[in-house]
Design an enzyme around this catalytic site. Structure first.
Site, PDB file in Angstrom:
ATOM      1  CG  HIS A   1      -0.643 -13.924  20.735  1.00 58.15           C
ATOM      2  ND1 HIS A   1      -1.592 -15.211  21.221  1.00 58.15           N
ATOM      3  CD2 HIS A   1       0.418 -14.252  20.860  1.00 58.15           C
ATOM      4  CE1 HIS A   1      -0.636 -15.853  21.424  1.00 58.15           C
ATOM      5  NE2 HIS A   1       0.701 -15.201  21.581  1.00 58.15           N
TER       6      HIS A   1
ATOM      7  CD  GLN B   1      -7.552 -20.544  23.014  1.00 57.32           C
ATOM      8  OE1 GLN B   1      -8.577 -20.864  22.330  1.00 57.32           O
ATOM      9  NE2 GLN B   1      -7.718 -21.336  24.558  1.00 57.32           N
TER      10      GLN B   1
ATOM     11  CD  GLU C   1       6.272 -16.132  23.439  1.00 52.55           C
ATOM     12  OE1 GLU C   1       7.244 -15.327  23.920  1.00 52.55           O
ATOM     13  OE2 GLU C   1       5.365 -16.592  23.753  1.00 52.55           O
TER      14      GLU C   1
END
Length: 248
Positions: free
Chosen positions: A11, A13, A89
């Site tokens: 992805h 920032q 994540e």
């Protein structure tokens, strides 16, 4: 010989990338720079003719929005999108929300790097009462246990079996599959694809917004070990920037 392609896209920032905070499962958004990175990633796919037929992403908006923006830029906004928590994540436990540089200063380089980059050392668990907890998040209501912390080994154990069962068969069949995910879920997958050791994976950094393309044959063998970045110079600079997090 049938050859499929696997596109890995971290992805763009996020707000907490910009503020140098541990993010994990906290659902922060992209910055304007992150949106531009996602668009650039999609433009690279279109320019180089690497056009996915399906995209897999996580349940976190920074990856979902990256997928949507990149697909729109590549004129592939119409392809199916599969969202699954196993692409999330790594859960950073009690570190979620903390500034990386302040955490490094408080606990020292060795402990900081063990939490951030070791294969098997998870951070302390996040309390369910924390504002950054996902214990009562409806998107995880069907999980038997919502993680309170994870190390990279935990991410490998949740993501790689899903990859083998759900994604790899499509690539082996000759499809081009985009995975829009996160630094550590993609590190977990690259570890598997390139047979990287538990020790050496600590040195791998994935830059934001730059497609990394693997080619696989019908047996699932990687034909270009290490993959190919569609913008190698930007990828090298981006990986160096990721490695430097915590230094400022």
């Amino acid at each position: 010989m049938t050859t499929g392609k696997l596109i890995l896209l971290r992805h763009g920032q996020s707000e907490w990338n910009a503020s140098n905070q541990f993010t994990g499962w906290v659902d922060v958004n992209l910055t304007e720079k992150g949106e531009a990175e996602a668009k650039r990633g999609g433009e690279l796919l279109k320019a180089q003719g690497v056009l996915p037929s399906v995209v897999y992403t996580s349940l976190l908006r920074r990856a979902i929005r990256t997928a949507n923006i990149a697909l729109n830029a590549a004129d592939r906004h119409w392809i199916p999108v599969v969202r699954d928590w196993r692409l999330n994540e790594r859960h950073y436990g009690a570190l979620q929300g903390l500034n990386k540089a302040e955490t490094k200063e408080k606990y020292g380089d060795e402990q900081f790097m063990a939490w951030r980059r070791s294969y098997g050392t998870p951070p302390p668990e996040l309390e369910d009462s924390s504002e950054f907890s996902q214990a009562n998040d409806p998107r995880y209501a069907n999980l038997d246990v919502v993680p309170r912390t994870e190390c990279l080994k935990d991410v490998v154990e949740r993501f790689v079996p899903y990859f083998k069962e759900e994604i790899l068969p499509r690539v082996k069949n000759g499809e081009t599959v985009l995975i829009a995910a996160h630094g550590n879920s993609l590190r977990a997958l690259v570890k598997h694809l390139d047979n990287i050791s538990d020790a050496d994976i600590a040195e791998l950094n994935i830059p934001t917004g730059i497609p990394l393309v693997y080619e696989l044959d019908e047996a699932g063998t990687v034909l270009n070990p290490g993959g190919t970045y569609l913008d190698p110079e930007a990828a090298a600079a981006g990986a160096a920037a990721v490695a430097a997090q915590g230094a400022k």
